[in-house]
Design a protein around this motif. Sequence first.
Motif, PDB file in Angstrom:
ATOM      1  N   ILE A  99      40.474  37.371  26.505  1.00  0.00           N
ATOM      2  CA  ILE A  99      41.740  36.960  27.110  1.00  0.00           C
ATOM      3  C   ILE A  99      42.370  38.101  27.904  1.00  0.00           C
ATOM      4  N   ASP A 100      42.912  37.759  29.061  1.00  0.00           N
ATOM      5  CA  ASP A 100      43.782  38.683  29.794  1.00  0.00           C
ATOM      6  C   ASP A 100      44.739  37.852  30.646  1.00  0.00           C
ATOM      7  N   GLU A 101      45.709  38.515  31.265  1.00  0.00           N
ATOM      8  CA  GLU A 101      46.712  37.780  32.022  1.00  0.00           C
ATOM      9  C   GLU A 101      47.103  38.510  33.294  1.00  0.00           C
ATOM     10  N   GLY A 109      62.160  42.138  41.593  1.00  0.00           N
ATOM     11  CA  GLY A 109      62.157  40.887  40.851  1.00  0.00           C
ATOM     12  C   GLY A 109      60.914  40.711  40.018  1.00  0.00           C
ATOM     13  N   SER A 110      60.902  39.667  39.223  1.00  0.00           N
ATOM     14  CA  SER A 110      59.757  39.350  38.366  1.00  0.00           C
ATOM     15  C   SER A 110      58.806  38.410  39.094  1.00  0.00           C
ATOM     16  N   SER A 111      57.622  38.273  38.553  1.00  0.00           N
ATOM     17  CA  SER A 111      56.680  37.311  39.125  1.00  0.00           C
ATOM     18  C   SER A 111      57.197  35.898  38.918  1.00  0.00           C
ATOM     19  N   LYS A 112      56.883  35.030  39.841  1.00  0.00           N
ATOM     20  CA  LYS A 112      57.298  33.631  39.725  1.00  0.00           C
ATOM     21  C   LYS A 112      56.419  32.854  38.757  1.00  0.00           C
ATOM     22  N   PHE A 113      55.210  33.347  38.574  1.00  0.00           N
ATOM     23  CA  PHE A 113      54.234  32.684  37.711  1.00  0.00           C
ATOM     24  C   PHE A 113      53.608  33.698  36.761  1.00  0.00           C
ATOM     25  N   ILE A 114      53.105  33.215  35.655  1.00  0.00           N
ATOM     26  CA  ILE A 114      52.250  34.011  34.795  1.00  0.00           C
ATOM     27  C   ILE A 114      51.001  33.193  34.489  1.00  0.00           C
ATOM     28  N   THR A 115      49.857  33.830  34.557  1.00  0.00           N
ATOM     29  CA  THR A 115      48.575  33.178  34.297  1.00  0.00           C
ATOM     30  C   THR A 115      47.875  33.889  33.148  1.00  0.00           C
ATOM     31  N   ILE A 116      47.436  33.116  32.165  1.00  0.00           N
ATOM     32  CA  ILE A 116      46.608  33.646  31.079  1.00  0.00           C
ATOM     33  C   ILE A 116      45.239  32.992  31.211  1.00  0.00           C
ATOM     34  N   ASP A 146      24.628  28.638  29.046  1.00  0.00           N
ATOM     35  CA  ASP A 146      25.118  27.338  28.606  1.00  0.00           C
ATOM     36  C   ASP A 146      26.523  27.432  28.032  1.00  0.00           C
ATOM     37  N   SER A 147      26.841  28.554  27.409  1.00  0.00           N
ATOM     38  CA  SER A 147      28.116  28.677  26.705  1.00  0.00           C
ATOM     39  C   SER A 147      29.273  29.060  27.625  1.00  0.00           C
ATOM     40  N   PHE A 148      28.990  29.598  28.795  1.00  0.00           N
ATOM     41  CA  PHE A 148      30.008  30.192  29.658  1.00  0.00           C
ATOM     42  C   PHE A 148      31.023  29.169  30.156  1.00  0.00           C
ATOM     43  N   LYS A 149      32.294  29.575  30.104  1.00  0.00           N
ATOM     44  CA  LYS A 149      33.368  28.739  30.621  1.00  0.00           C
ATOM     45  C   LYS A 149      34.586  29.614  30.907  1.00  0.00           C
ATOM     46  N   ILE A 150      35.284  29.321  31.989  1.00  0.00           N
ATOM     47  CA  ILE A 150      36.558  29.964  32.287  1.00  0.00           C
ATOM     48  C   ILE A 150      37.668  28.967  31.981  1.00  0.00           C
ATOM     49  N   ILE A 151      38.627  29.379  31.165  1.00  0.00           N
ATOM     50  CA  ILE A 151      39.777  28.529  30.853  1.00  0.00           C
ATOM     51  C   ILE A 151      41.033  29.274  31.283  1.00  0.00           C
ATOM     52  N   SER A 152      42.030  28.551  31.774  1.00  0.00           N
ATOM     53  CA  SER A 152      43.208  29.232  32.303  1.00  0.00           C
ATOM     54  C   SER A 152      44.444  28.353  32.195  1.00  0.00           C
ATOM     55  N   TRP A 177      37.325  42.990  31.333  1.00  0.00           N
ATOM     56  CA  TRP A 177      37.400  43.222  32.781  1.00  0.00           C
ATOM     57  C   TRP A 177      37.243  41.902  33.524  1.00  0.00           C
ATOM     58  N   PHE A 178      36.241  41.143  33.106  1.00  0.00           N
ATOM     59  CA  PHE A 178      35.935  39.880  33.779  1.00  0.00           C
ATOM     60  C   PHE A 178      37.099  38.898  33.627  1.00  0.00           C
ATOM     61  N   ALA A 179      37.682  38.837  32.434  1.00  0.00           N
ATOM     62  CA  ALA A 179      38.843  37.965  32.208  1.00  0.00           C
ATOM     63  C   ALA A 179      40.011  38.397  33.092  1.00  0.00           C
ATOM     64  N   ASP A 180      40.192  39.697  33.250  1.00  0.00           N
ATOM     65  CA  ASP A 180      41.258  40.215  34.113  1.00  0.00           C
ATOM     66  C   ASP A 180      41.030  39.801  35.567  1.00  0.00           C
ATOM     67  N   TRP A 181      39.793  39.897  36.033  1.00  0.00           N
ATOM     68  CA  TRP A 181      39.498  39.494  37.406  1.00  0.00           C
ATOM     69  C   TRP A 181      39.949  38.066  37.652  1.00  0.00           C
ATOM     70  N   TYR A 182      39.552  37.174  36.749  1.00  0.00           N
ATOM     71  CA  TYR A 182      39.836  35.764  37.007  1.00  0.00           C
ATOM     72  C   TYR A 182      41.273  35.372  36.690  1.00  0.00           C
ATOM     73  N   ALA A 183      41.935  36.094  35.801  1.00  0.00           N
ATOM     74  CA  ALA A 183      43.369  35.882  35.620  1.00  0.00           C
ATOM     75  C   ALA A 183      44.089  36.185  36.933  1.00  0.00           C
ATOM     76  N   ASN A 184      43.695  37.268  37.578  1.00  0.00           N
ATOM     77  CA  ASN A 184      44.332  37.633  38.834  1.00  0.00           C
ATOM     78  C   ASN A 184      43.947  36.700  39.974  1.00  0.00           C
TER      79      ASN A 184
END
Length: 219
Positions: free
Chosen positions: A5-7, A23-30, A88-94, A180-187
């Motif tokens: 997990i990363d955000e 200001g703050s970000s308008k959105f947050i993504t995990i 087979d197991s790989f999945k990105i969830i967000s 690292w990979f989770a951070d890439w796709y969170a961004n």
Amino acid sequence: MNIYIDESGDLGWKLDKPNRHGGSSKFITITGVVISKDEEKFISRFIADIYKKYNLTPNIEKKGANFLPEHSSFITSQLANKIINKCDSFKIISITVNKSKVFDSLRKDKNIFYNYVLGLLLKPEIIQFKSAKIILDKRTIKVSHGESFPDYIKTEIWGNGLDIEISCHFLESTNNKMIWFADWYANFIWRNHEDNESSSYDQLKNLSKDKFTEKKLFF
């Protein structure tokens, strides 16, 4: 199954000023990367290939925010051949939250808000497995407010009578390429909502639902 997990974004509520200008970000993504331990090698190889292509210093973390749009586009274009077709197991969830519409009651405690959102992301995934190991960046925003998520998610799952083995671990992202990979796709996902930069996001949406799922909250 392991879930890393990363955000991207922040938990500030200064929404009357522009993000990055007081200001703050308008959105947050995990974002989470779901993968079995024996298939993690494919992500490690993928990252090594990206580092080689862009002449990056080995074993030094490159944050997703530092990739240009053309970089994020290329990285995502390689997912199918380099990872998806082999894992087979790989999945990105967000999950992405539109912070401007969050209930005032949920804004009172950042830790409660974060746990609530992360729980919404993870519960549908965890219940599919007999055991789940959740790995979070030790520097993630919730740690300063207490590591309460392990108790929260166990209560949510076990309270519904589900006998699933759950463990949570906080690791330094500098030493874990899966984070690292989770951070890439969170961004890459967050920047679509925050900055309307969809070079990677548009490609992710074309993946099958068993490889990429996204939730939107308060949209």
